[in-house]
Design a protein around this motif. Sequence first.
Motif, PDB file in Angstrom:
ATOM      1  N   ARG B  26      12.406  88.505  64.154  1.00 32.44           N
ATOM      2  CA  ARG B  26      12.881  87.147  63.884  1.00 32.44           C
ATOM      3  C   ARG B  26      14.027  86.757  64.787  1.00 32.44           C
ATOM      4  NH1 ARG B  26      16.435  87.226  58.324  1.00 32.44           N
ATOM      5  NH2 ARG B  26      17.651  89.070  58.779  1.00 32.44           N
ATOM      6  N   HIS B  27      14.713  87.746  65.407  1.00 29.20           N
ATOM      7  CA  HIS B  27      15.823  87.402  66.284  1.00 29.20           C
ATOM      8  C   HIS B  27      15.359  86.842  67.617  1.00 29.20           C
ATOM      9  CE1 HIS B  27      18.846  88.757  63.566  1.00 29.20           C
ATOM     10  NE2 HIS B  27      18.155  89.865  63.353  1.00 29.20           N
ATOM     11  N   LEU B  32      14.943  82.213  72.515  1.00 25.96           N
ATOM     12  CA  LEU B  32      14.151  80.984  72.600  1.00 25.96           C
ATOM     13  C   LEU B  32      15.061  79.758  72.566  1.00 25.96           C
ATOM     14  CD1 LEU B  32      11.003  81.733  70.448  1.00 25.96           C
ATOM     15  CD2 LEU B  32      11.119  81.341  72.884  1.00 25.96           C
ATOM     16  N   ALA B  33      16.115  79.824  71.741  1.00 25.67           N
ATOM     17  CA  ALA B  33      17.073  78.717  71.723  1.00 25.67           C
ATOM     18  C   ALA B  33      17.705  78.577  73.103  1.00 25.67           C
ATOM     19  CB  ALA B  33      18.139  78.956  70.660  1.00 25.67           C
ATOM     20  N   ALA B  34      17.998  79.737  73.736  1.00 24.33           N
ATOM     21  CA  ALA B  34      18.565  79.692  75.086  1.00 24.33           C
ATOM     22  C   ALA B  34      17.583  79.031  76.048  1.00 24.33           C
ATOM     23  CB  ALA B  34      18.908  81.106  75.556  1.00 24.33           C
ATOM     24  N   ILE B  88      18.140  69.707  68.990  1.00 23.02           N
ATOM     25  CA  ILE B  88      17.928  70.040  67.576  1.00 23.02           C
ATOM     26  C   ILE B  88      17.019  71.266  67.475  1.00 23.02           C
ATOM     27  CG2 ILE B  88      17.044  69.195  65.374  1.00 23.02           C
ATOM     28  CD1 ILE B  88      19.365  67.577  66.081  1.00 23.02           C
ATOM     29  N   GLY B  89      16.038  71.339  68.388  1.00 27.18           N
ATOM     30  CA  GLY B  89      15.143  72.499  68.397  1.00 27.18           C
ATOM     31  C   GLY B  89      15.926  73.787  68.579  1.00 27.18           C
ATOM     32  N   ALA B  90      16.866  73.783  69.520  1.00 30.17           N
ATOM     33  CA  ALA B  90      17.646  74.996  69.774  1.00 30.17           C
ATOM     34  C   ALA B  90      18.444  75.380  68.524  1.00 30.17           C
ATOM     35  CB  ALA B  90      18.585  74.765  70.960  1.00 30.17           C
ATOM     36  N   VAL B  91      19.051  74.376  67.873  1.00 29.80           N
ATOM     37  CA  VAL B  91      19.853  74.674  66.673  1.00 29.80           C
ATOM     38  C   VAL B  91      18.957  75.258  65.574  1.00 29.80           C
ATOM     39  CG1 VAL B  91      21.253  73.654  64.870  1.00 29.80           C
ATOM     40  CG2 VAL B  91      21.541  72.904  67.222  1.00 29.80           C
TER      41      VAL B  91
END
Lengths: 110, 1018
Positions: B26-27, B32-34, B88-91
């Motif tokens: 899950r991490h 992916l946020a990066a 917002i996706g990254a958050v």
Amino acid sequence: MIIAASVAVLVTGGVYLLLQRSMVRVIFGLALLSHAANLILLLAGVSAWRGEPLPDRVDPAVATDPLPHAFVLTAIVIAFAVTVLMLGMAVIGHNDDTKRMPATGEERAT
Amino acid sequence: MTLVWTLGVCLLAVVASFPLTRALGRHAGWPLAAVYLAGVAAFWPAATRVLDGEVVTWSVPWVPELGLEVSLRADGLGLVFTMIALVIGAVVLAYSTAYLSPGRNLSFYLFMAFFTLAMVGLVLADDLILLFLCWELTSLASFLLIARSGHAGEAASMRTLLVTFLGGLTLLAAVVVMVAATGTTGLQEALAHPVWDEQPALTTGVALLVLLSAFTKSAQFPFHVWLPDAMAAATPVSAYLHAAAVVKAGIFLLMRFSPAFHDVPVWNVTLITVGLLTCALGGWFALQKTDLKKLMAYSTVSQLGLIVAAIGVGTEYALAAAVLHVIAHALFKSGLFMMVGVVDHATGTRDVRRLPELRSAMPLMFWTTVLGAASMAGVPPMLGFVSKEKVFTGLLETPGPAWTGWVVLVAAAAASVLTFAYCAKIVLHGFVDGRGQERWPEDQPLHATPPALGVFAALPILVGLPLALVVAVLDVPLDRAVAAALPHVEPETHLALWHGVNAELVASLLIIAVGVGVIVRRHRLLPALERDTFSRDGAGVIAALVAPVARAGMRLALLVRADSPTRHVAPVLVVLSAVLGGGSLGLLLTGRLADQHPGLDRWSDGVAFVVILLGAAGVAISQSRLAATVSLSAVGVGITVQIFALGGPDVGLTQLLVEALTILMIMLVLQKLPLRFGRSPRLGQRAALTLAVVTGLSAGLGAFALTGRRERSDIADYYLTQGPEITHGYNVVNTILVEFRALDTLGELTVLGMAGVAMVAILSTVRDRFLDPPAEHDPSHLPQPDIALREPGSAAHRAIHQAWGNAVPMQLLVRLTAPLLLVISLILFWRGHNSPGGGFIAALVGSTVVALVYLSSARDQAVGPARLPVLLIGGGVAVAILTGLWGLVAEGSFLAPISGDVGPLYLTSALLFDLGVYAAVLGLVMEAFNLLGATGGRERTRERADESVEGELTGPMDSARGETPAELADRDTALARAHAAGVPEGPDPQHKGRVGRRTTYLAHGTPPGNVADPEEDR
């Protein structure tokens, strides 16, 4: 047109077997039908020229049309693959009745 | 190019989700946020140029014949929505790392990334077709995201799919009409086309279609039903889909098409009425909900209604207000959604009637929620206040007489009272009142909130606070967005927290005053509202609409639904004979056919005919399976003779070899079946015979009437005369197969390979005991015959009871013939280009070695390593495709042969292609022998099927859906755990007999390993 008569015989036998209960007979029927289909394909090349399509050995003027031959070669191999697959289906549960589903332990969706 | 890079980065996120989730579980959300932030960075150059007032475009031809282009365009709207989707996706991804249950969660990250890709593609598209495709992809992605959340999500996801795809259809219709009317697929050209001013009827129609599409996506009445329904999905999914992405796609669509339709009356009227109605209804329903997540969902519906109404006004000011509210809503709503997730995580419930008092336990979360709710309610000094004020001002500009603006404003203000009330409910019932305090178990502590969970839930809300104070920084982006939505104006937005005393401010103050009144009387008022207004919810309505359609479909299906193949085949055959036989007869009788070419028949045809006739009769008549098989092989021999007589050495050889292998395989199958065919009812037989004769005569008549009546074709002459020069090969049939029509052969090869793979796949869905039933259930089982033999140890006894002695001659024969056959196979392979031979024939000769090895073994055992056949099939297809790609790269055409002299040898890549053919054929034959030949000595069919995928196993796997051994081990562990926990053994009677991946879940409530939503774990 003797070959057309062969086609008639093969289709008659094939259709008769296709309408039977046993999966193995259905497979045999399809085998006969695919033979018939192959002969019809070959007839499309006009059977008046029957030389092998090898231009270095046979005069191209009497050689047969090579395209239907290529088609038929492909068709034979595909029919073989399909037959093998259906044979695998026929032996599930050691029972080849096409009117009764073989037991597989799953309930059928209603 | 920066636009392409942005999309490329989004695509990278999709691809990277596979290895990342495998490595990090899950991490994977962190990297992916990066990647999302990298997408923002990639977009930044374009963004700065857009802010400077430029428009960034990029395009490449797609289907030049149709004038289609993949064209991208970044303008103000694209900028705003791209940023929302990515940031917002990254958050949300960062939040998910703490929210999801430990495990791989591949489907979550994959579909999220896929969704973002589709969304960014949608907002940057500058081509109508591309826009439509991306629109559909977002629908698909949201469906997948909802559907992945277990049983609760299944029905909900189907409803989402129904509603959003309905919108897809209307958008498709709109796009088609637009392309037809304007003659271009370019989005900007189409929108700027004068046709919209010239043909009001057409404009109205297209405007209606577009706004219907937007309504389905943005959950406007009456299509709002899917959105609350979709709350079954995990919280991060809701936060992203319903705050930042999918619903905003509908808003985006409306804004994107505003240039053409903003002054069309039906556009204004529909958007404003439906928007306000949705706003009020959503607010009312939200107030009735006790589940905080459901409440949020209806609040989203309500807020979207407000935005839609503002877009409907269509003036510069109103559109600026709509864009600002989109930004504000994305921030506070995503944060609030994630807050609900935090509460859920801490307490295990989202129902306000069961929540304890949380303010003192989670003060930070409480105050953040207060800020978010204040923003949503429009309380100063939040960003939501600024945007709502602006929306109100915008609504005053409603086209029409002056009073309409006031009516609209009053309606919006009234709806906003509901907004204020439910915001108060979120904060007070969620954190302060503690309505479930008495029933809360004393000893049950709250779950600690992981830092990532709290921080990223709070982030979007907290960002909104300073933004409200320096809201003027949004002036320029807003101007650009409005300029994109209304190309003819030059907007000048001046945002500020304080506008002086005006109607909007009065409205806001009134709303707050009434809201405070609600707060004071909340203990009586709010619980009294907590019941549904309508007895039937949206899901019920959709079900009621869908049910009759499904019933009608079922009735139609009944016409063709039958287990018996006869009912499927007979109608086809009847029609075929009528058309073919009737048609041919008609042609012959009316004499409209050309004369037959002379010299069509040879005496050898007659020989073949007799063999075929006798063989076919034998197959059809004999009741013994063995006799039928022998007759079938006779037919095969007759056909082979016929083909040789027609001048086809390659085809004849293939036919002969295939026939031999087929007969061998039938023999393998027959040992598992009864000796004789069962009898069929006589009446059926007579009908079958009649149909057979009629079809046969029709086929023969057709063959006679429609062939042999022309000269040799040009294409035949071309192949025979030009072929050898082009290909340097004299075997024309072979060069057609591997060069001229290699794509056909590739397709055939794939069919061949798939047959092998399909056989494994199908057989591994049937459990061992059903595949090879025990003797007492086996209709083909014959008891050991009771023969009077000499005593054990004697030669006669051995000859009957031990196989090895009988196999010895065969083994000796194989020792001699196998190398010989291999050499012949190689020669045939090599010379195929010039003489009869080639990949197929060589492979079939090679396959006979497999057959011989199999037959000569005294004990039943697989030929070769267990996984070899599948690898051969896969490798063969891969080699063939790679050869094709080589041709594509080197010669510019897929499968184009590459050839040249290497020393004394003339080599061509067609040889490599033929090698692929060879491998695939060999793989299929090996697979077939291994599977069909398993007699149950040491290994049975199921075990062989499993082994051909998994490698050597100790026994058949006990599964029915192709699980891996690791998954099976997990299942066994879970079962053992359930047993230890005292769960009664055996499947739940309700789901008796259900098998498959979720069996243990149904039986014991033990969820499968990859369920992500924590709700399901509790």
